[in-house]
Design an enzyme around this catalytic site. Structure first.
Site, PDB file in Angstrom:
ATOM      1  N   ASP A  26      -1.651 -10.734   0.078  1.00 39.70           N
ATOM      2  CA  ASP A  26      -2.885  -9.967   0.226  1.00 39.70           C
ATOM      3  C   ASP A  26      -3.566  -9.846  -1.139  1.00 39.70           C
ATOM      4  OD1 ASP A  26      -2.342  -9.565   2.874  1.00 39.70           O
ATOM      5  OD2 ASP A  26      -1.408  -7.601   2.570  1.00 39.70           O
ATOM      6  N   TYR A  54       9.912  -7.021  -0.776  1.00 37.68           N
ATOM      7  CA  TYR A  54       8.730  -6.357  -1.302  1.00 37.68           C
ATOM      8  C   TYR A  54       9.105  -4.967  -1.831  1.00 37.68           C
ATOM      9  CZ  TYR A  54       6.044  -9.741   1.492  1.00 37.68           C
ATOM     10  OH  TYR A  54       5.509 -10.883   2.032  1.00 37.68           O
ATOM     11  N   ARG A 182       2.220  -3.852   5.635  1.00 36.80           N
ATOM     12  CA  ARG A 182       1.150  -2.912   5.963  1.00 36.80           C
ATOM     13  C   ARG A 182       1.346  -2.324   7.360  1.00 36.80           C
ATOM     14  NH1 ARG A 182      -4.160  -6.029   5.798  1.00 36.80           N
ATOM     15  NH2 ARG A 182      -2.864  -7.887   5.974  1.00 36.80           N
TER      16      ARG A 182
END
Length: 324
Positions: A26, A54, A182
């Site tokens: 992103d 992540y 997300r």
């Protein structure tokens, strides 16, 4: 900076258009972006399918139309406090094998068009849930209470500008390819009834390629500038050699001289079923589980240690995938 921006920069540094990446980041995110240059672009298909790690910050109390800080606030219910027990209760169902609805602003195609393009054009986008695996979803520190400020409300949303009490939580995530961190934040916020989005996202590993081994674009640029080259010579980039990358990604099968010579012309080695089964058991290689599935690739190694290409076991026979 987008993933394509990074590819464009490296194309200029490497003096070739044959550069690709192994999984989009992103624009808000930082961290590992695996690039392939020249023949190594052929490996990117398998890089993108590897697991990833992540480090992220989830902000509870505000929802956005992109599920991250780049979007516009669509709801701001606020979150005054969040106990570790309540947090664990909403994160626990998000671990393991789950069905995840991708974030609306994503690169998934709907009727031939990217979901994010449809969403930004004002169209309602409904994406189907898909199976993903969350190996690890770990809270790194106690929740932190904070104050955020809504500068602009999303269209039709009941969140006027002003301060909002929120709670920030730092997490580490290890997940399968295709997972949207997300969406994990979005679903955790929905489970709490307060909404949530990401304020930070950093990819720390892609497959066997960790952040500690990565180079920044500035470091790549300095490496090219500091390497003297003669007229007409190509710049020298500090790359992972193609063969080493293949060995980092796949199990190795040693070939004889005759087999290596044949593979250089695209001919796969002939090994008996029992010999292949013994090799696979020794390296922990699992052939295809079903006829419609493809086995993972195997790095074919010549007697001198050169990685010549990739093979796979198909119906108890070796098949050539590609030749380097």
């Amino acid at each position: 900076m987008t993933s394509h921006d990074v590819v464009s920069r490296v194309r200029r540094l490497a003096h070739t258009r044959k550069v690709g990446h192994g999984g989009t980041l992103d624009p808000m995110a930082t961290g590992v972006l695996v690039l392939g240059i020249g023949k190594a672009t052929k490996l990117l298909t398998w890089v993108s399918g590897h697991s990833k790690e992540y480090r992220a910050t989830i902000r509870f109390g505000i929802s956005t139309n992109t599920d991250d800080a780049e979007g516009v606030a669509t709801a701001a219910k606020g979150c005054a406090c969040l106990s570790e027990a309540d947090l664990e209760a909403v994160l626990a169902p998000l671990r393991g094998d789950i069905m995840q609805v991708p974030t609306t602003v994503s690169a998934i195609k709907v009727n031939g068009k990217r979901a994010y393009a449809l969403a930004r054009a004002g169209q309602d986008v409904e994406l189907a849930a898909r199976p993903v695996h969350i190996s690890r979803l770990e809270v790194l520190a106690p929740p932190r209470e904070a104050h955020a400020h809504i500068d602009e409300a999303g269209e039709g949303a009941a969140c006027p500008p002003g301060p909002v009490r929120v709670v920030d939580v730092d997490v580490d995530v290890e997940c399968s390819s295709g997972t949207y961190v997300r969406a994990l934040a979005r679903d955790a916020g929905a489970a709490l009834g307060v909404g949530a989005h990401l304020t930070a996202l950093r990819r720390t590993r892609v497959g066997g390629f960790p952040l500690d081994d990565a180079l920044t674009l500035d470091e790549l640029t300095r490496a090219v500038e500091d390497t003297p080259t003669g007229e007409g010579e190509e710049p020298v980039l500090p790359l992972i050699p193609l063969g080493r990358a293949a060995l980092d990604m796949f199990p190795a099968l040693a070939l004889t001289e005759a087999e290596a010579g044949a593979l250089s012309h695209g001919q796969a080695p002939r090994r008996c079923r029992g010999e292949l089964a013994q090799w696979a058991a020794g390296v922990g290689y699992a052939p295809q589980a079903a006829p419609e599935e493809e086995s993972a690739p195997i790095a074919a190694v010549a007697p001198d240690g050169t990685v010549l290409g990739l093979l796979r076991i198909d119906a108890a026979r070796l098949r050539t995938v590609l030749v380097f």
